[in-house]
Design an enzyme around this catalytic site. Structure first.
Site, PDB file in Angstrom:
ATOM      1  N   HIS A   1      24.717  17.014 -10.016  1.00 35.47           N
ATOM      2  CA  HIS A   1      23.840  17.139 -11.187  1.00 35.47           C
ATOM      3  C   HIS A   1      24.569  17.865 -12.315  1.00 35.47           C
ATOM      4  O   HIS A   1      24.567  17.413 -13.475  1.00 35.47           O
ATOM      5  CB  HIS A   1      22.573  17.899 -10.785  1.00 35.47           C
ATOM      6  CG  HIS A   1      21.730  18.356 -11.932  1.00 35.47           C
ATOM      7  ND1 HIS A   1      20.570  17.709 -12.323  1.00 35.47           N
ATOM      8  CD2 HIS A   1      21.855  19.408 -12.791  1.00 35.47           C
ATOM      9  CE1 HIS A   1      20.038  18.334 -13.357  1.00 35.47           C
ATOM     10  NE2 HIS A   1      20.806  19.369 -13.659  1.00 35.47           N
ATOM     11  N   GLU A   2      25.209  18.986 -11.984  1.00 32.95           N
ATOM     12  CA  GLU A   2      25.891  19.764 -13.010  1.00 32.95           C
ATOM     13  C   GLU A   2      27.096  19.022 -13.585  1.00 32.95           C
ATOM     14  O   GLU A   2      27.352  19.079 -14.785  1.00 32.95           O
ATOM     15  CB  GLU A   2      26.331  21.115 -12.428  1.00 32.95           C
ATOM     16  CG  GLU A   2      25.180  22.035 -12.041  1.00 32.95           C
ATOM     17  CD  GLU A   2      24.239  22.311 -13.194  1.00 32.95           C
ATOM     18  OE1 GLU A   2      24.688  22.311 -14.358  1.00 32.95           O
ATOM     19  OE2 GLU A   2      23.040  22.536 -12.944  1.00 32.95           O
TER      20      GLU A   2
ATOM     21  N   HIS B   1      26.141  16.689 -16.310  1.00 33.53           N
ATOM     22  CA  HIS B   1      25.985  17.295 -17.637  1.00 33.53           C
ATOM     23  C   HIS B   1      27.311  17.242 -18.403  1.00 33.53           C
ATOM     24  O   HIS B   1      27.344  16.960 -19.601  1.00 33.53           O
ATOM     25  CB  HIS B   1      25.538  18.755 -17.507  1.00 33.53           C
ATOM     26  CG  HIS B   1      24.078  18.929 -17.259  1.00 33.53           C
ATOM     27  ND1 HIS B   1      23.114  18.339 -18.041  1.00 33.53           N
ATOM     28  CD2 HIS B   1      23.403  19.644 -16.315  1.00 33.53           C
ATOM     29  CE1 HIS B   1      21.912  18.671 -17.594  1.00 33.53           C
ATOM     30  NE2 HIS B   1      22.068  19.450 -16.541  1.00 33.53           N
TER      31      HIS B   1
ATOM     32  N   GLU C   1      18.038  16.784 -18.554  1.00 26.51           N
ATOM     33  CA  GLU C   1      17.910  17.187 -17.154  1.00 26.51           C
ATOM     34  C   GLU C   1      17.535  15.991 -16.280  1.00 26.51           C
ATOM     35  O   GLU C   1      18.075  15.820 -15.182  1.00 26.51           O
ATOM     36  CB  GLU C   1      16.859  18.293 -17.021  1.00 26.51           C
ATOM     37  CG  GLU C   1      17.271  19.641 -17.588  1.00 26.51           C
ATOM     38  CD  GLU C   1      18.486  20.222 -16.891  1.00 26.51           C
ATOM     39  OE1 GLU C   1      18.679  19.958 -15.685  1.00 26.51           O
ATOM     40  OE2 GLU C   1      19.264  20.920 -17.566  1.00 26.51           O
TER      41      GLU C   1
END
Length: 290
Positions: free
Chosen positions: A128-129, A132, A202
């Site tokens: 997930h990070e 980004h 997100e």
């Protein structure tokens, strides 16, 4: 598409705001230069600022072999440069990634997160990070926040300097007051739009991370576990971390279940239910259940 529409609305608001200032004869160059300088610092040094604020430190493969191995595997799957790896000594279970591009990025996880998640859950969070970083979210949020900073500075400038006080005649409108009110309205609108953009990014990172690992259930499990563990962390610690909510995998202090209430408008992250719903749809598309 939602992020593009939100950025378009922010740009439209910016053009209208500058047009109003020019129509009123305001010399906004100083404010624009100051705001631009602040954002350039934020853009180029976001990784160093975030690590310093969260007491994070870069770790070598020898210090954290499992974490480095996980990042190596995800970088290979994504076909992207490996980010720097850092650990923050905090019991708050969270993670963040920052950096202006993939070659200047850093992924940081807290010791609290590493203690609480199993390897597959941790992989989902790191994926997930890293999403980004791949989506250049630091650049996106830096550009998006520019208008809010300009409007905020203009409000203060008008308030403390008596901007436009002597313009026009005594019976004319108080231009300084009008500029201050317009700036306040623009700041409020840009704040809400920026928060909406943050929630959309997100959801986008959740989706990209789940597709990269092919395990949406692991990311969903991590979300549920992190959200539940937050209630056990001392409020003081959460409030210290709260200013970095926009960076975090999950908000450090969210004020409980937002649902569809007004609180959602001010949130940097979507409600947990919304994130789990999306992950469940991805799992269905992959032929798996969350």
């Amino acid at each position: 598409m939602r992020m593009v529409v939100t950025m378009f609305l922010l740009g439209l608001l910016y053009v209208a705001f500058v047009g109003v200032l020019i129509a009123m004869g305001v010399q906004a160059v100083v404010v624009l230069v100051l705001a631009g300088g602040l954002l350039l610092v934020q853009y180029f040094f976001s990784d160093k600022i975030a690590l310093f604020a969260m007491h994070g430190r870069e770790v070598s493969p020898q210090e954290a072999p499992e974490l480095h191995g996980l990042v190596d595997r995800l970088s290979a799957l994504a076909g992207s440069p490996k980010p720097r790896v850092a650990i923050a000594d905090s019991d708050v279970p969270n993670a963040f990634a920052t950096g202006r591009n993939q070659k200047k990025s850093v992924v940081c996880v807290t010791t609290g997160l590493m203690r609480r998640l199993d390897p597959l859950e941790l992989e989902g969070v790191v994926a997930h990070e890293m999403s980004h970083v791949a989506h250049r979210d630091v650049a996106v949020m830096t550009i998006a926040s520019f208008l809010g900073i300009v409007a905020g500075l203009m409000t203060r400038f008008a308030l403390y300097s008596g901007l436009g006080r002597d313009r026009g005649n005594n019976n004319g409108p108080p231009i300084g007051l009008i500029i201050m009110l317009v700036s306040m309205v623009v700041y409020a609108i840009s704040f809400l739009l920026t928060r909406a953009l943050s929630r959309y990014r997100e959801l986008s990172a959740d989706r990209a991370g789940a597709l990269l690992t092919q395990r949406p259930s692991a990311l969903a499990s991590a979300l549920v576990k992190v959200t539940g563990e937050m209630s056990r962390i001392p409020t003081r610690d959460l409030r210290e971390a709260q200013p970095f909510n926009a960076f975090f995998f999950a908000p450090a202090l969210s004020g409980g279940r937002a649902g569809a209430s007004v609180a959602t408008l001010f949130a940097t992250h979507p409600p947990l239910e919304r994130r789990l719903e999306q992950l469940n749809l991805i799992a269905a598309q992959l032929g798996r259940g969350v």
